[in-house]
Design an enzyme around this catalytic site. Sequence first.
Site, PDB file in Angstrom:
ATOM      1  N   GLU A  47       0.877  -1.168   0.000  1.00 35.30           N
ATOM      2  CA  GLU A  47       0.000   0.000   0.000  1.00 35.30           C
ATOM      3  C   GLU A  47       0.915   1.218   0.000  1.00 35.30           C
ATOM      4  O   GLU A  47       1.633   1.477   0.966  1.00 35.30           O
ATOM      5  CB  GLU A  47      -0.897  -0.020   1.237  1.00 35.30           C
ATOM      6  N   ASP A  58      -4.869   9.144   9.703  1.00 38.31           N
ATOM      7  CA  ASP A  58      -3.604   8.566  10.142  1.00 38.31           C
ATOM      8  C   ASP A  58      -3.204   9.064  11.524  1.00 38.31           C
ATOM      9  O   ASP A  58      -3.390  10.232  11.867  1.00 38.31           O
ATOM     10  CB  ASP A  58      -2.498   8.893   9.134  1.00 38.31           C
TER      11      ASP A  58
END
Length: 257
Positions: A47, A58
């Site tokens: 990824e 995140d």
Amino acid sequence: MTRLDALFARKPRNILSVYLTAGYPELNSTVPLIQSLAASGKVDMIELGVPFSDPMADGPVIQASSAQALRNGMTLKTLLGQAAEARRLCPDLPMVLMGYLNPMIQFGIENLFEACREAGIDAMIIPDLPFHEYMRDFRSLCQSYGIPMIMLITPETSDERIRLIDENCDGFIYMVSAASTTGTRSNFGPEQTDYFKRIDALDLKHPRLIGFGISNPETLADAQTYSSGAIVGSLFIKALATPDPTRTLLKTLGLEE
């Protein structure tokens, strides 16, 4: 058959996907890291993260890596050039582009699909892309270019929405383990396992991978029990501080002596 389809056909369980932030720790780290992960024989998918100034899904580890990658000079154009080089060196390794909507709009959405196809990107993840906008603006491009959009689901996602995603998207479904940002955790509690079991019982047609919180053999085993495998992100970013990050990652997950 696409590289993603071939992977899930060949290995329906125990898949390991690894997230890395392109351009971190150095601008030209991306390709060597992909090569190292692929050469381990334990990593099935990459990824590839597009660094962004406000990566809202995140946690602090990936946020810091994204900020450093931007300081290093990483851009979406540079990333796609590096992806093309990685594709030349690793022709069979699935690579998924993960990034936020703003940089992709700036690049131009159809230009992005064209560039991703040329670079050998197999799918995209855009965490802040609403499903209705995917259906309106992206679905036809995904079909035209053969690059599926991987949608995220969380414990709060309704069964109805999950079935819509399963029906209208290809590739796989990204199961976020908890309603939080990325990061490691020592274990999954009853709330997470109940969620994993609920989604498993839906008998969806697409495979699922579990991400957010995979950090040790226990959380890896849970992810692999209740889905086709796991996506590891923050743990690998932390491992980049060690001399051999791929080996550090695999040892931490109990996949290497």
